[in-house]
Design an enzyme around this catalytic site. Sequence first.
Site, PDB file in Angstrom:
ATOM      1  N   ASP A  11       0.884  -0.956   0.077  1.00 52.79           N
ATOM      2  CA  ASP A  11      -0.101   0.096   0.040  1.00 52.79           C
ATOM      3  C   ASP A  11       0.771   1.412   0.000  1.00 52.79           C
ATOM      4  O   ASP A  11       0.678   2.067  -0.860  1.00 52.79           O
ATOM      5  CB  ASP A  11      -0.823   0.104   1.293  1.00 52.79           C
ATOM      6  N   CYS A  48     -20.957  -6.018  -5.233  1.00 49.67           N
ATOM      7  CA  CYS A  48     -20.451  -6.541  -6.346  1.00 49.67           C
ATOM      8  C   CYS A  48     -20.847  -8.150  -6.440  1.00 49.67           C
ATOM      9  O   CYS A  48     -20.418  -8.742  -5.405  1.00 49.67           O
ATOM     10  CB  CYS A  48     -18.905  -6.578  -6.391  1.00 49.67           C
TER      11      CYS A  48
HETATM   12  C1  B12 Z   1      -4.588   6.161  -3.675  1.00 49.12           C
HETATM   13  C2  B12 Z   1      -5.380   4.788  -3.151  1.00 49.12           C
HETATM   14  C3  B12 Z   1      -6.687   4.984  -2.618  1.00 49.12           C
HETATM   15  C4  B12 Z   1      -7.436   6.424  -2.958  1.00 49.12           C
HETATM   16  C5  B12 Z   1      -7.866   6.356  -4.539  1.00 49.12           C
HETATM   17  C6  B12 Z   1      -8.551   5.130  -4.868  1.00 49.12           C
HETATM   18  C7  B12 Z   1      -8.593   4.644  -6.467  1.00 49.12           C
HETATM   19  N1  B12 Z   1      -9.476   3.878  -7.057  1.00 49.12           N
HETATM   20  O1  B12 Z   1      -7.501   5.055  -6.977  1.00 49.12           O
HETATM   21  C8  B12 Z   1      -8.448   6.189  -1.886  1.00 49.12           C
HETATM   22  C9  B12 Z   1      -8.409   6.932  -0.775  1.00 49.12           C
HETATM   23  C10 B12 Z   1      -9.926   6.539  -2.582  1.00 49.12           C
HETATM   24  C11 B12 Z   1      -8.628   4.657  -1.845  1.00 49.12           C
HETATM   25  C12 B12 Z   1      -9.808   4.086  -1.414  1.00 49.12           C
HETATM   26  C13 B12 Z   1      -9.690   2.560  -1.310  1.00 49.12           C
HETATM   27  N2  B12 Z   1      -8.794   1.739  -1.164  1.00 49.12           N
HETATM   28 CO1  B12 Z   1      -7.064   2.309  -1.900  1.00 49.12          CO
HETATM   29  N3  B12 Z   1      -5.279   2.702  -2.524  1.00 49.12           N
HETATM   30  C14 B12 Z   1      -4.684   3.481  -3.110  1.00 49.12           C
HETATM   31  C15 B12 Z   1      -3.270   3.231  -3.529  1.00 49.12           C
HETATM   32  C16 B12 Z   1      -2.261   3.792  -2.531  1.00 49.12           C
HETATM   33  C17 B12 Z   1      -2.862   3.750  -4.949  1.00 49.12           C
HETATM   34  C18 B12 Z   1      -4.231   3.441  -5.852  1.00 49.12           C
HETATM   35  C19 B12 Z   1      -3.681   4.182  -7.339  1.00 49.12           C
HETATM   36  O2  B12 Z   1      -2.765   4.264  -7.989  1.00 49.12           O
HETATM   37  N4  B12 Z   1      -4.609   4.910  -7.904  1.00 49.12           N
HETATM   38  C20 B12 Z   1      -4.595   5.732  -9.014  1.00 49.12           C
HETATM   39  C21 B12 Z   1      -5.607   4.918 -10.148  1.00 49.12           C
HETATM   40  C22 B12 Z   1      -5.314   5.857 -11.397  1.00 49.12           C
HETATM   41  O3  B12 Z   1      -5.041   3.544 -10.305  1.00 49.12           O
HETATM   42  P1  B12 Z   1      -5.503   2.264  -9.948  1.00 49.12           P
HETATM   43  O4  B12 Z   1      -6.308   2.408  -8.863  1.00 49.12           O
HETATM   44  O5  B12 Z   1      -4.270   1.505  -9.637  1.00 49.12           O
HETATM   45  O6  B12 Z   1      -6.082   1.743 -11.101  1.00 49.12           O
HETATM   46  C23 B12 Z   1      -6.467   2.283 -12.336  1.00 49.12           C
HETATM   47  C24 B12 Z   1      -5.461   1.782 -13.647  1.00 49.12           C
HETATM   48  O7  B12 Z   1      -5.511   0.384 -13.346  1.00 49.12           O
HETATM   49  C25 B12 Z   1      -6.621   2.403 -14.868  1.00 49.12           C
HETATM   50  N5  B12 Z   1      -7.201   1.325 -15.283  1.00 49.12           N
HETATM   51  C26 B12 Z   1      -6.964  -0.226 -15.655  1.00 49.12           C
HETATM   52  N6  B12 Z   1      -7.509  -0.846 -16.480  1.00 49.12           N
HETATM   53  C27 B12 Z   1      -8.244   0.213 -17.116  1.00 49.12           C
HETATM   54  C28 B12 Z   1      -9.215   0.227 -18.200  1.00 49.12           C
HETATM   55  C29 B12 Z   1      -9.828   1.259 -18.606  1.00 49.12           C
HETATM   56  C30 B12 Z   1     -10.793   1.294 -19.763  1.00 49.12           C
HETATM   57  C31 B12 Z   1      -9.545   2.536 -18.053  1.00 49.12           C
HETATM   58  C32 B12 Z   1     -10.279   3.879 -18.418  1.00 49.12           C
HETATM   59  C33 B12 Z   1      -8.633   2.563 -16.938  1.00 49.12           C
HETATM   60  C34 B12 Z   1      -8.152   1.221 -16.521  1.00 49.12           C
HETATM   61  O8  B12 Z   1      -7.787   2.764 -14.132  1.00 49.12           O
HETATM   62  C35 B12 Z   1      -7.812   2.202 -12.699  1.00 49.12           C
HETATM   63  C36 B12 Z   1      -8.550   3.006 -11.879  1.00 49.12           C
HETATM   64  O9  B12 Z   1      -8.472   4.802 -12.167  1.00 49.12           O
HETATM   65  C37 B12 Z   1      -3.440   1.901  -3.625  1.00 49.12           C
HETATM   66  C38 B12 Z   1      -2.139   1.083  -2.995  1.00 49.12           C
HETATM   67  C39 B12 Z   1      -0.784   1.135  -4.397  1.00 49.12           C
HETATM   68  N7  B12 Z   1       0.280   1.360  -3.872  1.00 49.12           N
HETATM   69  O10 B12 Z   1      -1.221   0.913  -5.427  1.00 49.12           O
HETATM   70  C40 B12 Z   1      -4.240   1.406  -2.361  1.00 49.12           C
HETATM   71  C41 B12 Z   1      -5.256   0.108  -2.830  1.00 49.12           C
HETATM   72  C42 B12 Z   1      -5.756   0.362  -4.426  1.00 49.12           C
HETATM   73  N8  B12 Z   1      -6.445   0.512  -1.864  1.00 49.12           N
HETATM   74  C43 B12 Z   1      -7.001  -0.603  -1.248  1.00 49.12           C
HETATM   75  C44 B12 Z   1      -8.285  -0.667  -0.889  1.00 49.12           C
HETATM   76  C45 B12 Z   1      -8.570  -1.722  -0.103  1.00 49.12           C
HETATM   77  C46 B12 Z   1      -9.085   0.580  -0.693  1.00 49.12           C
HETATM   78  C47 B12 Z   1     -10.300   0.477  -0.195  1.00 49.12           C
HETATM   79  C48 B12 Z   1     -11.401  -0.649  -0.563  1.00 49.12           C
HETATM   80  C49 B12 Z   1     -10.692   0.953   1.348  1.00 49.12           C
HETATM   81  C50 B12 Z   1     -11.901   1.051   1.989  1.00 49.12           C
HETATM   82  N9  B12 Z   1     -12.746   0.133   2.141  1.00 49.12           N
HETATM   83  O11 B12 Z   1     -12.276   2.338   2.260  1.00 49.12           O
HETATM   84  C51 B12 Z   1     -11.022   1.863  -0.899  1.00 49.12           C
HETATM   85  C52 B12 Z   1     -11.777   1.228  -2.255  1.00 49.12           C
HETATM   86  C53 B12 Z   1     -12.337   2.520  -3.055  1.00 49.12           C
HETATM   87  C54 B12 Z   1     -12.076   2.172  -4.725  1.00 49.12           C
HETATM   88  N10 B12 Z   1     -13.155   1.709  -5.259  1.00 49.12           N
HETATM   89  O12 B12 Z   1     -11.006   2.374  -5.177  1.00 49.12           O
HETATM   90  C55 B12 Z   1      -6.279  -1.896  -1.815  1.00 49.12           C
HETATM   91  C56 B12 Z   1      -6.985  -2.598  -3.171  1.00 49.12           C
HETATM   92  C57 B12 Z   1      -6.828  -4.088  -3.074  1.00 49.12           C
HETATM   93  C58 B12 Z   1      -7.766  -4.749  -4.328  1.00 49.12           C
HETATM   94  N11 B12 Z   1      -8.008  -5.882  -4.072  1.00 49.12           N
HETATM   95  O13 B12 Z   1      -7.931  -4.058  -5.242  1.00 49.12           O
HETATM   96  C59 B12 Z   1      -5.000  -1.292  -2.403  1.00 49.12           C
HETATM   97  C60 B12 Z   1      -4.264  -2.012  -3.693  1.00 49.12           C
HETATM   98  C61 B12 Z   1      -3.859  -1.171  -1.019  1.00 49.12           C
HETATM   99  C62 B12 Z   1      -3.419  -2.540  -0.761  1.00 49.12           C
HETATM  100  N12 B12 Z   1      -2.087  -2.991  -0.997  1.00 49.12           N
HETATM  101  O14 B12 Z   1      -4.210  -3.626  -0.589  1.00 49.12           O
HETATM  102  N13 B12 Z   1      -7.757   4.116  -1.992  1.00 49.12           N
HETATM  103  S1  SF4 Z   2     -19.404  -3.635 -12.585  1.00 51.39           S
HETATM  104 FE1  SF4 Z   2     -18.083  -5.184 -12.130  1.00 51.39          FE
HETATM  105  S2  SF4 Z   2     -17.017  -4.193 -10.361  1.00 51.39           S
HETATM  106 FE2  SF4 Z   2     -18.947  -3.404 -10.492  1.00 51.39          FE
HETATM  107  S3  SF4 Z   2     -20.277  -4.721  -9.393  1.00 51.39           S
HETATM  108 FE3  SF4 Z   2     -20.393  -5.255 -11.421  1.00 51.39          FE
HETATM  109  S4  SF4 Z   2     -18.930  -6.815 -11.345  1.00 51.39           S
HETATM  110 FE4  SF4 Z   2     -18.279  -5.845  -9.622  1.00 51.39          FE
END
Ligand code: B12
Ligand code: SF4
Length: 321
Positions: free
Chosen positions: A130, A245
């Site tokens: 994380d 979900c």
């Molecule tokens: C910043 C962060 C947050 C932020 C922003 C969340 C977010 N969605 O970005 C906040 C504070 C809101 C948050 C909340 C939560 N978080 Co958080 N968070 C992080 C952190 C530190 C970075 C995530 C990140 O890089 N975000 C930026 C976005 C742009 O990147 P991304 O999420 O990786 O994914 C993107 C790309 O893959 C891209 N993408 C991929 N495929 C595609 C396809 C298309 C078509 C498009 C358009 C985009 C796309 O879009 C995705 C989303 O924007 C990670 C840990 C880490 N070091 O990675 C934990 C992490 C993601 N969090 C985690 C958790 C558990 C949570 C919560 C469930 C906690 C809670 N119950 O309150 C919530 C879930 C909210 C949610 N729906 O995301 C876990 C997720 C585990 C898992 N199984 O996915 C992580 C991995 C921590 C861990 N080590 O376990 N989090």
């Molecule tokens: S859209 Fe995908 S992530 Fe969202 S509730 Fe349905 S199966 Fe789960």
Amino acid sequence: MNAVSLAAAAKAAAQDLGYEACGITDLAESQAGAALTRWLDRGLHGEMRYMERQAPVRREPTRAWPQARSAIVVLDNYYQPHAEPAPGRGRVARYALGDDYHSVMSAKLEQLAARLVAVAGGGQFRAYVDAGPLPERELARRAGLGWIGKNTMLIRPAVGSFTFIGVLLTDLELAPDEPFEADRCGTCRRCLDACPTGAFLEPRVLDATRCISYLTIEARGAIPEPLKPLVGDWLFGCDVCQDVCPWNVRFATETGESRYLTRPASDWPTLVEIVAMTERAFDEAFAETSLERAGRSGLARNATVLLENAQARGAAECPAA
Ligand code: B12
Ligand code: SF4
Ligand code: SF4
């Protein structure tokens, strides 16, 4: 030991340590780099400045540690049927109900590294959970562990998304897995429709500044007035987009890691107690839990909003009020 045997040894050790799943990937450029840039350019990260600072590493994970050759990615199931908050208390997201997962996961990743040193006769390792700059969900997808759902969570078939992700980088060469390329969300959009604050701008694009998890944990200032009622009774974090979900409804099973389980409902301080807490009382109540991250004033801010929401609900329900 060759790359294939080392990968097999890593997976066997991960299973032995109780991880739900383990996969291997390399440190190639992130395919989600462009999505991350767009997300930051739109300011959807709010006050999370570390996301800007860490962006170059998130796009090119090899920058985290140039000697690294492989990433061992693990999932740890933390699901537990939701304990409803006891009277006068707020709702806490499942991931935060037990001991702080950063410590639990880090200790287990160290054990995994020690076992690999023993079988490989050497090797260096760095553990990330994380807090580091790695794109953890993207690495997990590339290691074949699941797909990124419309709610942005990493979802694993037959498991769901209530999992922590841990990453062990190593300078050893391990045979990589095939990335998970399928999108199993199909036409479903339950998470997008259920989010209490409408935080999803489109599938897989989250406006963090509207997310209850961000508002109650990461944000340091006041919760914006229009969002306060929408926070409902969430004291810390939010689970709504995961609870609805179908992959969780069907497959989530209780964790075998006792350290992730909640303490008795009556052991949680009430909202009124949280509002009045001193720093010392806060430390005593929440030491070694994830709730420490919000800080005393952050949690007191949340508790105040919840008390206002409860009062508004009471007034709406009682014609005499
Ligand atoms: C910043 C962060 C947050 C932020 C922003 C969340 C977010 N969605 O970005 C906040 C504070 C809101 C948050 C909340 C939560 N978080 Co958080 N968070 C992080 C952190 C530190 C970075 C995530 C990140 O890089 N975000 C930026 C976005 C742009 O990147 P991304 O999420 O990786 O994914 C993107 C790309 O893959 C891209 N993408 C991929 N495929 C595609 C396809 C298309 C078509 C498009 C358009 C985009 C796309 O879009 C995705 C989303 O924007 C990670 C840990 C880490 N070091 O990675 C934990 C992490 C993601 N969090 C985690 C958790 C558990 C949570 C919560 C469930 C906690 C809670 N119950 O309150 C919530 C879930 C909210 C949610 N729906 O995301 C876990 C997720 C585990 C898992 N199984 O996915 C992580 C991995 C921590 C861990 N080590 O376990 N989090
Ligand atoms: S859209 Fe995908 S992530 Fe969202 S509730 Fe349905 S199966 Fe789960
Ligand atoms: S965690 Fe809650 S507020 Fe954040 S996106 Fe999911 S449902 Fe919406």
